[in-house]
Write a protein that holds these residues in place. Structure first.
Motif, mmCIF file in Angstrom:
data_model
loop_
_atom_site.group_PDB
_atom_site.id
_atom_site.type_symbol
_atom_site.label_atom_id
_atom_site.label_comp_id
_atom_site.label_asym_id
_atom_site.label_seq_id
_atom_site.Cartn_x
_atom_site.Cartn_y
_atom_site.Cartn_z
ATOM 1 N N GLY A 260 -0.805 -2.819 -1.547
ATOM 2 C CA GLY A 260 0.629 -2.622 -1.344
ATOM 3 C C GLY A 260 0.980 -1.204 -0.943
ATOM 4 O O GLY A 260 1.892 -0.987 -0.129
ATOM 5 N N ILE A 261 0.261 -0.233 -1.478
ATOM 6 C CA ILE A 261 0.529 1.175 -1.163
ATOM 7 C C ILE A 261 0.271 1.457 0.304
ATOM 8 O O ILE A 261 1.097 2.067 0.995
ATOM 9 C CB ILE A 261 -0.327 2.096 -2.062
ATOM 10 N N ILE A 262 -0.881 1.018 0.807
ATOM 11 C CA ILE A 262 -1.206 1.321 2.205
ATOM 12 C C ILE A 262 -0.327 0.497 3.148
ATOM 13 O O ILE A 262 0.012 0.959 4.246
ATOM 14 C CB ILE A 262 -2.717 1.115 2.480
ATOM 15 N N LYS A 263 0.074 -0.695 2.716
ATOM 16 C CA LYS A 263 1.004 -1.495 3.505
ATOM 17 C C LYS A 263 2.331 -0.755 3.656
ATOM 18 O O LYS A 263 2.856 -0.585 4.767
ATOM 19 C CB LYS A 263 1.228 -2.856 2.842
ATOM 20 N N ALA A 264 2.881 -0.294 2.541
ATOM 21 C CA ALA A 264 4.166 0.410 2.571
ATOM 22 C C ALA A 264 4.067 1.716 3.343
ATOM 23 O O ALA A 264 4.921 2.026 4.188
ATOM 24 C CB ALA A 264 4.645 0.676 1.145
ATOM 25 N N ALA A 265 3.029 2.495 3.070
ATOM 26 C CA ALA A 265 2.883 3.811 3.709
ATOM 27 C C ALA A 265 2.759 3.692 5.222
ATOM 28 O O ALA A 265 3.347 4.485 5.970
ATOM 29 C CB ALA A 265 1.675 4.533 3.133
ATOM 30 N N SER A 266 2.003 2.689 5.679
ATOM 31 C CA SER A 266 1.825 2.529 7.120
ATOM 32 C C SER A 266 3.119 2.079 7.791
ATOM 33 O O SER A 266 3.439 2.506 8.906
ATOM 34 C CB SER A 266 0.704 1.523 7.403
ATOM 35 N N GLU A 267 3.880 1.221 7.122
ATOM 36 C CA GLU A 267 5.140 0.738 7.697
ATOM 37 C C GLU A 267 6.237 1.795 7.619
ATOM 38 O O GLU A 267 7.147 1.818 8.460
ATOM 39 C CB GLU A 267 5.569 -0.547 6.991
ATOM 40 N N LEU A 268 6.152 2.682 6.636
ATOM 41 C CA LEU A 268 7.108 3.788 6.533
ATOM 42 C C LEU A 268 6.761 4.930 7.485
ATOM 43 O O LEU A 268 7.583 5.820 7.709
ATOM 44 C CB LEU A 268 7.146 4.317 5.091
ATOM 45 N N GLY A 269 5.542 4.910 8.014
ATOM 46 C CA GLY A 269 5.111 5.956 8.936
ATOM 47 C C GLY A 269 4.847 7.285 8.264
ATOM 48 O O GLY A 269 5.054 8.347 8.858
ATOM 49 N N ILE A 270 4.371 7.248 7.019
ATOM 50 C CA ILE A 270 4.048 8.492 6.310
ATOM 51 C C ILE A 270 2.935 9.223 7.049
ATOM 52 O O ILE A 270 1.912 8.630 7.403
ATOM 53 C CB ILE A 270 3.651 8.190 4.853
ATOM 54 N N ALA A 271 3.126 10.503 7.280
ATOM 55 C CA ALA A 271 2.219 11.283 8.134
ATOM 56 C C ALA A 271 1.005 11.799 7.372
ATOM 57 O O ALA A 271 0.685 12.991 7.384
ATOM 58 C CB ALA A 271 2.979 12.441 8.768
ATOM 59 N N LEU A 272 0.320 10.900 6.701
ATOM 60 C CA LEU A 272 -0.914 11.229 5.985
ATOM 61 C C LEU A 272 -1.960 10.176 6.334
ATOM 62 O O LEU A 272 -1.624 9.008 6.559
ATOM 63 C CB LEU A 272 -0.685 11.225 4.468
ATOM 64 N N GLU A 273 -3.219 10.595 6.365
ATOM 65 C CA GLU A 273 -4.296 9.614 6.515
ATOM 66 C C GLU A 273 -4.535 8.977 5.155
ATOM 67 O O GLU A 273 -4.744 9.675 4.160
ATOM 68 C CB GLU A 273 -5.565 10.283 7.022
ATOM 69 N N ILE A 274 -4.479 7.652 5.106
ATOM 70 C CA ILE A 274 -4.559 6.959 3.827
ATOM 71 C C ILE A 274 -5.655 5.893 3.886
ATOM 72 O O ILE A 274 -5.792 5.177 4.882
ATOM 73 C CB ILE A 274 -3.199 6.306 3.469
ATOM 74 N N HIS A 275 -6.402 5.825 2.801
ATOM 75 C CA HIS A 275 -7.457 4.821 2.661
ATOM 76 C C HIS A 275 -7.252 4.066 1.355
ATOM 77 O O HIS A 275 -6.859 4.660 0.347
ATOM 78 C CB HIS A 275 -8.837 5.471 2.661
ATOM 79 N N SER A 276 -7.522 2.785 1.373
ATOM 80 C CA SER A 276 -7.521 1.977 0.154
ATOM 81 C C SER A 276 -8.867 1.278 0.035
ATOM 82 O O SER A 276 -9.292 0.579 0.956
ATOM 83 C CB SER A 276 -6.391 0.949 0.184
ATOM 84 N N VAL A 277 -9.524 1.501 -1.095
ATOM 85 C CA VAL A 277 -10.825 0.905 -1.368
ATOM 86 C C VAL A 277 -10.672 -0.026 -2.564
ATOM 87 O O VAL A 277 -10.238 0.400 -3.637
ATOM 88 C CB VAL A 277 -11.883 1.986 -1.655
ATOM 89 N N LEU A 278 -11.008 -1.290 -2.372
ATOM 90 C CA LEU A 278 -10.806 -2.306 -3.394
ATOM 91 C C LEU A 278 -12.144 -2.856 -3.843
ATOM 92 O O LEU A 278 -12.899 -3.410 -3.031
ATOM 93 C CB LEU A 278 -9.957 -3.455 -2.843
#
Length: 466
Positions: A260-278
């Motif tokens: 959910g975090i990476i989904k929201a961050a990518s759709e909000l266009g947050i200017a950070l490189e983000i990775h999610s490891v599950l």
């Protein structure tokens, strides 16, 4: 349901009033304020309006009042409602919008008699600068939280590690900015992720390590979220009592939050490189189950004495954290997990805990979380507690030799898998309390809450603004 910035007429009115405003209003002489705690509602159906009282003008009071009103009118045959409130800040508008969008959630997939959902939109009229964008962002964030709630609430017969991998792949497929890779059992063996593999050994469902990435141009920092994705936890051979096993479908909440975090961050266009490891496994029982007294060699070479197979989440995170550090090399690494019942005992079922080696980083996260509406407390490591996870036959034990400080000893176990160069860049979030609660609370329904998503997105936004 949508929220629109509009002056148009609506079928119903939601009026938020401060406690003192209601107490002095003539229309409310029959309203009972005895032992009032801010949850008061008065539905005047003949006037087609509902009043919801707020205790004070802060985020949670406003969000909870809006959520309570939405739930109260959700069964009515109306298509639109207007939220009436004199918004004085961006924070107040965010609170009301999230209260509406998150308060309206319900999980009724397996009910034959589903409640009708007639309400299509809520109208808001405000002169706040940037209100339209604020509402659009609230919709993105709330949709991501509700996405996580759906995952957490889904039953274990359906939601396996394979299903979580499918959801992650679908998320990337439907996005122009997300990429996803999935490692199966053979790849995990090559990576020597023996701790995670041991937990999965008795399950018919193949373990999966899922990696989602979001790499916008000009990203200032690289942040990695690692989520515990135990899709069901029996406790293994250290079998849970039946009462404790109920709701263990929620043991995947950390991994769901990372999605959910990476989904929201990518759709909000947050200017950070983000990775999610599950790290996704099922902790089952059977002839192939790993055992107390086993010694496991984790990906980073650390040997682990197994004292309790129900302390499995930290084994999954140990290998997942090691993999993330080696392959992603982030500036910050944050893990999320429903890790310990001890955390619930310590801070209650509505609060998550922040742990790590860097108090300044913990404080920065705490301050950001305060603006999100989520409750967090900082728990500090203690060198004396570290003595309790020492092993006579291995480098570390997966269960402490004391009943006290269980949330912290679990965090200290994870610290054994954090490289020296990442010690001050790592946070451990134990979301065991609020991730799944059997009764509705605040703007959260009974069941999955989407814990951690709003706080982590707020932290990302604070990093992006620096």
């Amino acid at each position: 349901m949508k929220i629109e910035l509009s002056k148009a007429k609506s079928d119903y009115e939601i009026i938020l009033l401060e406690k003192d405003e209601i107490k002095t209003a003539a229309d409310f002489k029959d309203f009972d304020f005895y032992d009032y705690k801010g949850e008061g509602l008065l539905n005047l159906s003949e006037k087609r309006r509902i009043y919801s009282a707020i205790k004070k003008r802060d985020f949670n009071a406003i969000a909870n009042a809006a959520a309570a009103a939405i739930r109260a009118i959700s069964k009515l045959k109306i298509k639109s409602a207007r939220l009436c409130f004199d918004f004085k800040s961006e924070c107040e508008l965010k609170a009301a919008a999230q209260g509406i969008l998150l308060g309206a959630y319900s999980y009724e997939k397996y009910k034959s008699d589903k409640k009708p959902k007639n309400l299509e939109k809520v109208l808001i009229d405000t002169n706040l600068k940037g209100a339209e964008q604020i509402l659009a962002n609230c919709e993105i964030l709330s949709e991501s939280v509700n996405f996580v709630r759906d995952i957490v609430n889904e039953i274990p017969a359906i939601y396996t590690p394979e299903r979580m991998a499918k959801d992650a792949l679908d998320l990337a497929k439907n996005s122009k900015v997300l990429k996803c890779e999935v490692l199966g059992e053979s790849e995990l063996k090559k990576e020597k992720m023996n701790a995670m593999l041991a937990v999965a050994n008795a399950s018919p469902h193949e373990p999966k390590l899922i990696h989602l990435s979001y790499k916008p141009k000009g990203a200032k920092l690289k942040v990695c979220f690692v989520g515990k994705g135990v899709t069901y936890d029996t406790g293994g051979l250290s079998l849970k009592p039946s009462d404790y096993m109920l709701s263990m479908k929620a043991d995947k909440s950390g991994a769901a939050a990372a999605l959910g975090i990476i989904k929201a961050a990518s759709e909000l266009g947050i200017a950070l490189e983000i990775h999610s490891v599950l790290g996704c496994v099922e902790n089952a029982i059977g002839s192939k189950a790993y055992k107390p007294d086993d010694v496991l060699i984790a990906k980073n070479g650390v040997s682990i004495e197994v004292r309790n197979t129900d302390a499995e989440g930290r084994l999954v995170l140990a290998d997942s954290l090691a993999w993330a550090q080696e392959n992603i090399k982030p500036d910050f690494i944050i893990d999320l997990a429903t890790l310990t019942g001890a955390c619930v005992v310590g801070v209650g079922e509505y609060t998550s805990a922040i742990m790590g080696n860097n108090y300044e980083l913990q404080s920065d996260f705490y301050k950001a979380a305060k603006t999100s509406g989520e409750f967090f407390s900082i728990l500090e490591f203690n060198e004396h507690l570290a003595e309790h996870i020492k092993s006579d036959i291995a480098d570390v034990s997966n269960a402490a030799n004391t009943r006290y400080g269980g949330a912290l000893t679990a965090g200290l176990f994870l610290d054994k898998f954090i490289k020296d160069e990442y010690k001050d860049k790592w946070l451990h979030l134990d979301i065991a309390g609020p991730a799944f609660v059997s009764k509705a609370w605040g703007l959260n329904p009974a069941g999955g809450s989407g814990a951690g998503v709003r706080a982590c997105v707020a932290f990302l936004e604070s990093l992006g603004s620096k």
